[in-house]
Scaffold this motif. Sequence first.
Motif, PDB file in Angstrom:
ATOM      1  N   LEU A 116      50.878  43.478  49.906  1.00  0.00           N
ATOM      2  CA  LEU A 116      49.588  44.432  49.912  1.00  0.00           C
ATOM      3  C   LEU A 116      48.757  44.525  48.468  1.00  0.00           C
ATOM      4  CD1 LEU A 116      50.097  47.340  52.272  1.00  0.00           C
ATOM      5  CD2 LEU A 116      48.511  45.315  52.839  1.00  0.00           C
ATOM      6  N   ARG A 117      49.476  44.342  47.597  1.00  0.00           N
ATOM      7  CA  ARG A 117      48.938  44.396  46.168  1.00  0.00           C
ATOM      8  C   ARG A 117      48.440  43.242  45.876  1.00  0.00           C
ATOM      9  NH1 ARG A 117      48.692  42.124  42.186  1.00  0.00           N
ATOM     10  NH2 ARG A 117      48.207  43.042  40.186  1.00  0.00           N
ATOM     11  N   PHE A 118      48.861  42.117  46.421  1.00  0.00           N
ATOM     12  CA  PHE A 118      48.414  40.925  46.162  1.00  0.00           C
ATOM     13  C   PHE A 118      47.007  40.534  47.168  1.00  0.00           C
ATOM     14  CE2 PHE A 118      52.102  39.708  43.908  1.00  0.00           C
ATOM     15  CZ  PHE A 118      51.531  38.619  43.008  1.00  0.00           C
ATOM     16  N   ALA A 119      47.100  41.304  48.342  1.00  0.00           N
ATOM     17  CA  ALA A 119      46.105  41.027  49.387  1.00  0.00           C
ATOM     18  C   ALA A 119      44.519  41.871  48.721  1.00  0.00           C
ATOM     19  CB  ALA A 119      46.492  41.785  50.633  1.00  0.00           C
ATOM     20  N   ILE A 120      45.147  43.113  48.222  1.00  0.00           N
ATOM     21  CA  ILE A 120      44.007  43.932  47.635  1.00  0.00           C
ATOM     22  C   ILE A 120      43.445  43.023  46.430  1.00  0.00           C
ATOM     23  CG2 ILE A 120      43.642  45.926  45.758  1.00  0.00           C
ATOM     24  CD1 ILE A 120      45.635  47.409  47.754  1.00  0.00           C
ATOM     25  N   GLU A 121      44.222  42.455  45.477  1.00  0.00           N
ATOM     26  CA  GLU A 121      43.594  41.539  44.379  1.00  0.00           C
ATOM     27  C   GLU A 121      42.771  40.396  45.126  1.00  0.00           C
ATOM     28  OE1 GLU A 121      46.400  40.297  41.129  1.00  0.00           O
ATOM     29  OE2 GLU A 121      45.648  38.499  41.852  1.00  0.00           O
ATOM     30  N   LEU A 122      43.068  40.171  46.239  1.00  0.00           N
ATOM     31  CA  LEU A 122      42.441  38.758  46.820  1.00  0.00           C
ATOM     32  C   LEU A 122      40.968  39.277  47.587  1.00  0.00           C
ATOM     33  CD1 LEU A 122      43.337  36.027  47.015  1.00  0.00           C
ATOM     34  CD2 LEU A 122      44.141  36.288  49.288  1.00  0.00           C
ATOM     35  N   VAL A 123      41.123  40.520  47.990  1.00  0.00           N
ATOM     36  CA  VAL A 123      39.708  40.953  48.688  1.00  0.00           C
ATOM     37  C   VAL A 123      38.738  41.748  47.675  1.00  0.00           C
ATOM     38  CG1 VAL A 123      40.660  40.525  50.858  1.00  0.00           C
ATOM     39  CG2 VAL A 123      40.861  42.996  49.694  1.00  0.00           C
ATOM     40  N   MET A 124      39.538  42.541  46.605  1.00  0.00           N
ATOM     41  CA  MET A 124      38.506  43.252  45.927  1.00  0.00           C
ATOM     42  C   MET A 124      37.747  42.536  44.940  1.00  0.00           C
ATOM     43  SD  MET A 124      39.104  46.771  45.494  1.00  0.00           S
ATOM     44  CE  MET A 124      39.332  47.220  43.852  1.00  0.00           C
ATOM     45  N   ARG A 125      36.458  43.039  44.720  1.00  0.00           N
ATOM     46  CA  ARG A 125      35.695  42.303  43.850  1.00  0.00           C
ATOM     47  C   ARG A 125      36.360  42.235  42.424  1.00  0.00           C
ATOM     48  NH1 ARG A 125      30.381  40.652  42.513  1.00  0.00           N
ATOM     49  NH2 ARG A 125      29.717  40.993  44.592  1.00  0.00           N
ATOM     50  N   PRO A 126      36.592  41.353  41.522  1.00  0.00           N
ATOM     51  CA  PRO A 126      37.266  41.448  40.307  1.00  0.00           C
ATOM     52  C   PRO A 126      36.544  42.064  39.369  1.00  0.00           C
ATOM     53  CG  PRO A 126      36.649  39.147  40.971  1.00  0.00           C
ATOM     54  CD  PRO A 126      36.248  40.004  42.141  1.00  0.00           C
ATOM     55  N   ALA A 182      52.892  18.671  42.292  1.00  0.00           N
ATOM     56  CA  ALA A 182      51.802  17.904  42.996  1.00  0.00           C
ATOM     57  C   ALA A 182      50.897  18.778  42.988  1.00  0.00           C
ATOM     58  CB  ALA A 182      52.487  17.705  44.218  1.00  0.00           C
ATOM     59  N   LEU A 183      51.110  20.238  43.403  1.00  0.00           N
ATOM     60  CA  LEU A 183      49.851  21.229  43.322  1.00  0.00           C
ATOM     61  C   LEU A 183      49.031  21.270  42.268  1.00  0.00           C
ATOM     62  CD1 LEU A 183      51.266  23.984  45.624  1.00  0.00           C
ATOM     63  CD2 LEU A 183      49.674  22.549  46.259  1.00  0.00           C
ATOM     64  N   ARG A 184      50.067  21.306  41.149  1.00  0.00           N
ATOM     65  CA  ARG A 184      49.526  21.435  39.853  1.00  0.00           C
ATOM     66  C   ARG A 184      48.369  20.399  39.426  1.00  0.00           C
ATOM     67  NH1 ARG A 184      52.835  23.951  35.265  1.00  0.00           N
ATOM     68  NH2 ARG A 184      53.872  22.105  34.974  1.00  0.00           N
ATOM     69  N   ARG A 185      48.676  19.146  39.750  1.00  0.00           N
ATOM     70  CA  ARG A 185      47.801  18.090  39.501  1.00  0.00           C
ATOM     71  C   ARG A 185      46.600  18.146  40.316  1.00  0.00           C
ATOM     72  NH1 ARG A 185      52.746  15.103  39.134  1.00  0.00           N
ATOM     73  NH2 ARG A 185      52.590  14.623  41.517  1.00  0.00           N
ATOM     74  N   ALA A 186      46.740  18.689  41.445  1.00  0.00           N
ATOM     75  CA  ALA A 186      45.455  18.775  42.457  1.00  0.00           C
ATOM     76  C   ALA A 186      44.762  19.895  42.012  1.00  0.00           C
ATOM     77  CB  ALA A 186      45.893  18.733  43.999  1.00  0.00           C
ATOM     78  N   GLY A 187      45.110  20.710  41.309  1.00  0.00           N
ATOM     79  CA  GLY A 187      44.424  22.104  40.821  1.00  0.00           C
ATOM     80  C   GLY A 187      44.335  22.971  41.709  1.00  0.00           C
ATOM     81  N   GLN A 188      45.120  23.053  42.627  1.00  0.00           N
ATOM     82  CA  GLN A 188      45.211  24.218  43.815  1.00  0.00           C
ATOM     83  C   GLN A 188      46.482  25.101  43.796  1.00  0.00           C
ATOM     84  OE1 GLN A 188      42.707  24.727  45.820  1.00  0.00           O
ATOM     85  NE2 GLN A 188      41.641  22.969  44.906  1.00  0.00           N
ATOM     86  N   LEU A 189      47.198  25.082  42.615  1.00  0.00           N
ATOM     87  CA  LEU A 189      48.322  25.859  42.491  1.00  0.00           C
ATOM     88  C   LEU A 189      48.113  27.491  42.691  1.00  0.00           C
ATOM     89  CD1 LEU A 189      51.389  25.525  42.145  1.00  0.00           C
ATOM     90  CD2 LEU A 189      51.032  26.057  39.699  1.00  0.00           C
ATOM     91  N   ASP A 190      47.020  27.842  41.891  1.00  0.00           N
ATOM     92  CA  ASP A 190      46.864  29.213  41.910  1.00  0.00           C
ATOM     93  C   ASP A 190      46.734  29.840  43.243  1.00  0.00           C
ATOM     94  OD1 ASP A 190      46.890  29.202  39.142  1.00  0.00           O
ATOM     95  OD2 ASP A 190      44.934  29.829  38.879  1.00  0.00           O
ATOM     96  N   LEU A 191      45.781  29.136  43.806  1.00  0.00           N
ATOM     97  CA  LEU A 191      45.296  29.553  45.361  1.00  0.00           C
ATOM     98  C   LEU A 191      46.445  29.591  46.256  1.00  0.00           C
ATOM     99  CD1 LEU A 191      43.287  30.142  47.553  1.00  0.00           C
ATOM    100  CD2 LEU A 191      42.974  27.658  47.785  1.00  0.00           C
ATOM    101  N   VAL A 192      47.309  28.511  46.096  1.00  0.00           N
ATOM    102  CA  VAL A 192      48.606  28.568  47.197  1.00  0.00           C
ATOM    103  C   VAL A 192      49.434  29.542  46.735  1.00  0.00           C
ATOM    104  CG1 VAL A 192      50.616  27.019  47.482  1.00  0.00           C
ATOM    105  CG2 VAL A 192      48.240  25.863  47.295  1.00  0.00           C
ATOM    106  N   ILE A 193      49.746  29.854  45.472  1.00  0.00           N
ATOM    107  CA  ILE A 193      50.552  30.831  45.207  1.00  0.00           C
ATOM    108  C   ILE A 193      50.166  32.338  45.573  1.00  0.00           C
ATOM    109  CG2 ILE A 193      51.237  32.299  43.018  1.00  0.00           C
ATOM    110  CD1 ILE A 193      51.884  29.993  41.498  1.00  0.00           C
ATOM    111  N   VAL A 194      48.709  32.546  45.505  1.00  0.00           N
ATOM    112  CA  VAL A 194      48.204  33.942  46.027  1.00  0.00           C
ATOM    113  C   VAL A 194      48.361  33.973  47.339  1.00  0.00           C
ATOM    114  CG1 VAL A 194      46.448  35.484  46.011  1.00  0.00           C
ATOM    115  CG2 VAL A 194      46.949  34.227  44.071  1.00  0.00           C
ATOM    116  N   ILE A 195      47.958  32.973  48.165  1.00  0.00           N
ATOM    117  CA  ILE A 195      47.964  33.140  49.464  1.00  0.00           C
ATOM    118  C   ILE A 195      49.298  33.059  50.167  1.00  0.00           C
ATOM    119  CG2 ILE A 195      47.438  31.789  51.607  1.00  0.00           C
ATOM    120  CD1 ILE A 195      44.793  31.308  50.617  1.00  0.00           C
TER     121      ILE A 195
END
Lengths: 256, 316
Positions: free
Chosen positions: B293-303, B111-124
């Motif tokens: 923390l590793r995922f948190a850093i990925e989230l806040v660092m400028r890619p 359902a998430l994949r259909r809505a296109g929000q999967l990545d966001l949900v996974i990282v958060i």
Amino acid sequence: MTRRLLLLAALFAASRVDPALAERLILSLSSNEVAIGSNYTGSRLVAFGMIERDGQNVPRDGPFDIVVTVLGPREGIVVRRKELLGPIWLNRSQQKFVQIPSFLGVFSSRPVGEIMDGAMRRKLRIGVDAIVNAPEFTIDRGGDDDPFRAALSRLKTRDSLYVENPRGVTFVSEGFFRAAIPLPAVAPVGSYEVEASLIANGVVVARRQANFELVKTGLEEQLTELARERPFLLGLGTAGMSLMFGWLASVIFRRD
Amino acid sequence: MAWAGAGALQIYLPIAEMPVSILLLLAMGAAVGFVSGIFGIGGGFLMTPLLIFLGLPPAVAVATQSAQIAASATTGTLSAFRRDAVDGRLALVLVAGGFCGTALGVWFFAALRRAGQLDLVIVISYVTLFTVLGSLMLTESLRDYLSVRRGTARPRRRAGHHPGYFHWPLRMRFPRSRLYASAIPILGTAVAVGFIGAILGIGGAFIMVPALLYLFRVPTAVVIGTSQVQVLCTALLAVLLQALLNGSVDPILALILILGGVFGAQFGARAGRNLRAETFRFLLAILVLAVGLRFAIELVMRPTEAFSVTPSETRR
């Protein structure tokens, strides 16, 4: 599979080729099938070609140029852009590309910018930029998708999937040329189209196409087929493998 | 992606459709197997990001590492049974709840994949879950450590003093775990873990282990063995479902990961046996926190590269 890209290119080409001209192209590939085995780490093909002239017409003078364009199987992809939302970076905007070549190689005897001017290049789809920026490359939505196109081209180039080599075509002798086509290991299996264009004074004089297939062989082919035809069997096999090796390790390392 | 192919001894993965270095994969499998052996966790939450980082398609990475988890868990389960460190009744309840949760999670995933929000949900989810869980565990373990040093031993749990949810209906007796509690919170935990696990593509034992330790006060020795049984069942189910529904299990990749993993897990299990319970909790807390923390850093660092290219979903 629609081949809009090639079709359009061919249409444009047809309109540009003057039938009265005397040159013909002959094109041949070093192989029509590239096999992927267990030790496959990419491959290299060579395209050979010859410029034939009939004796009746006066041969034109001036320099000839050859551009060899290789198009891999079409694929649909999504390009996403991370944007700042509050303190965090998220994939926010995206652009879909429905039918783009998974591999794109442009090999020429001179930089394409010297062979013909920009407008003509775009019209004839000569060069990576011209192909990526062609309107049929995406479902056009104004200029909004331009940064996505640029990013796509950049990322594909980084993975050696989009290649432009201005010295990729070398003349072995007068009228006989060769072009090396490097295929990276991540290039997808499928049908590849190779097209050679003979260009004189910024005009395409002749075109010739050839094909090759990138296929899996042996165990790789069988496993792929199994995954497609009998996925449950593959799952059972893999699960069985897990159980067997897990048990084996516990026997080997037993210390009672 | 470039250095995934670096080094000698390359092998082409037929389903992932790319070559990788055998030695690198063996080493990664061994390292993750070692960690999973120590803590009695599947190690999926370490392996999945590593494989994706190597340039493997996420679908293949998620699906195939389940096979390695299953193999390591087989060894762990066998050795736990030999040491009589499994609570069979508890394992049964956990597996039942886990299967329900997995099925729900797979449905929600689609359902998430259909809505296109999967990545966001996974990282958060990764960030929240891991940092919160890791911090809680770390605080707890540090408090333990400090009170031991001061000589003021913290009061252990008193007999008869239990959290309220132990008294809910459907009380079951788990003699091996010295636990007499309602099956509802245990089943609920198992469903939640299965659900989260299916969405994040992990076994979920790293949530189950602290849950059993802290929420249900199951003895450490039993926790590891019992969670291994649960991991084994969930991972086997995952391999079958992934192969059947997504066709993304790569048998060659699975073989390499299994070979590295099972032997790593052996040494890990041995090292784990010599760990004191306090050290064990502290190290697990650090590990979970580090991943969060590793995922948190990925989230806040400028890619460095804001754009990414992914194949668009094709219906099989």
